[in-house]
Design a protein around this motif. Structure first.
Motif, PDB file in Angstrom:
ATOM      1  N   VAL A   1       0.861  -1.183   0.000  1.00 37.45           N
ATOM      2  CA  VAL A   1       0.000   0.000   0.000  1.00 37.45           C
ATOM      3  C   VAL A   1       0.899   1.235   0.000  1.00 37.45           C
ATOM      4  N   PRO A   2       0.424   2.335  -0.577  1.00 37.52           N
ATOM      5  CA  PRO A   2       1.255   3.544  -0.585  1.00 37.52           C
ATOM      6  C   PRO A   2       1.282   4.206   0.788  1.00 37.52           C
ATOM      7  N   ASN A   3       2.381   4.887   1.051  1.00 39.74           N
ATOM      8  CA  ASN A   3       2.431   5.709   2.243  1.00 39.74           C
ATOM      9  C   ASN A   3       3.191   6.989   1.929  1.00 39.74           C
ATOM     10  N   HIS A   4       2.988   7.956   2.776  1.00 40.56           N
ATOM     11  CA  HIS A   4       3.679   9.227   2.620  1.00 40.56           C
ATOM     12  C   HIS A   4       4.328   9.547   3.958  1.00 40.56           C
ATOM     13  N   VAL A   5       5.628   9.733   3.952  1.00 41.90           N
ATOM     14  CA  VAL A   5       6.356   9.993   5.195  1.00 41.90           C
ATOM     15  C   VAL A   5       6.496  11.496   5.380  1.00 41.90           C
ATOM     16  N   THR A   6       6.178  11.937   6.588  1.00 40.05           N
ATOM     17  CA  THR A   6       6.240  13.351   6.919  1.00 40.05           C
ATOM     18  C   THR A   6       6.982  13.526   8.242  1.00 40.05           C
ATOM     19  N   ARG A   7       7.494  14.722   8.482  1.00 39.36           N
ATOM     20  CA  ARG A   7       8.278  14.973   9.703  1.00 39.36           C
ATOM     21  C   ARG A   7       7.419  14.969  10.955  1.00 39.36           C
TER      22      ARG A   7
ATOM     23  N   THR B   1      -0.173   5.886   6.051  1.00 35.78           N
ATOM     24  CA  THR B   1      -0.478   4.765   5.166  1.00 35.78           C
ATOM     25  C   THR B   1      -1.834   5.022   4.527  1.00 35.78           C
ATOM     26  N   LEU B   2      -1.864   4.927   3.204  1.00 31.88           N
ATOM     27  CA  LEU B   2      -3.042   5.304   2.427  1.00 31.88           C
ATOM     28  C   LEU B   2      -3.672   4.116   1.723  1.00 31.88           C
ATOM     29  N   ASP B   3      -4.975   4.195   1.535  1.00 32.60           N
ATOM     30  CA  ASP B   3      -5.679   3.242   0.682  1.00 32.60           C
ATOM     31  C   ASP B   3      -5.193   3.514  -0.740  1.00 32.60           C
ATOM     32  N   PRO B   4      -4.893   2.488  -1.532  1.00 34.01           N
ATOM     33  CA  PRO B   4      -4.419   2.736  -2.899  1.00 34.01           C
ATOM     34  C   PRO B   4      -5.455   3.397  -3.812  1.00 34.01           C
TER      35      PRO B   4
END
Length: 164
Positions: free
Chosen positions: A44-50, A102-105
């Protein structure tokens, strides 16, 4: 598909840096999913942030029947698409604690909504979220869907109004 505005969950809005179109975002996430699959991780895609969201509980909204908020992507100055947020996970990058969203695709097309540049991410109340237009299936818009630039221009002069 239930309109995200009715979930009552808090959302996040984030600039989609490096993508000029929804297709660019989808291609980038397809690459991330493939890399995660190769590494034996959940694909699944994710986006990392500070920063970790202080309002995490409102985003995950267990009182909203388990449906949490979404991440609304701003592409070239316009909110165009959203992805449901599945969870927040701690990750370490270069010895620094970060937050992986963590995101839904599934990408969900939204009404075009102009958004000025900002750093990081911002909270977006459910009532202020753009209306869903349906699942994004890739490719060019259908005949029933206006091109993004035209939809944005008509919205900015008040011809198109969000549905209630």
């Amino acid at each position: 598909m239930e309109d995200q505005r009715k979930s009552g969950a808090l959302n996040i809005v984030k600039l989609c840096v490096g993508a000029d179109t929804i297709e660019d975002l989808a291609a980038w996430q397809a690459h991330v999913i493939a890399e995660r699959r190769k590494a034996g991780q959940t694909p699944v895609p994710n986006h990392v942030t500070r920063m970790w969201p202080r309002r995490e509980a409102e985003i995950m909204a267990p009182e909203a029947g388990g449906r949490g908020g979404s991440l609304y992507w701003v592409i070239k100055g316009i909110i165009l698409v959203r992805q449901p947020i599945l969870r927040f996970e701690e990750v370490m990058e270069d010895g620094i604690r970060r937050c992986a969203i963590t995101l839904d695709p599934a990408l969900v097309r939204t009404e075009a909504r102009p958004r000025r540049p900002f750093q990081g991410w911002r909270y977006l109340e459910a009532a202020d979220a753009p209306r869903d237009l349906g699942p994004w299936r890739g490719g060019a818009p259908s005949a029933a869907q206006l091109p993004v630039h035209l939809e944005e221009a008509l919205s900015s002069i008040g011809v198109l109004q969000p549905a209630g």
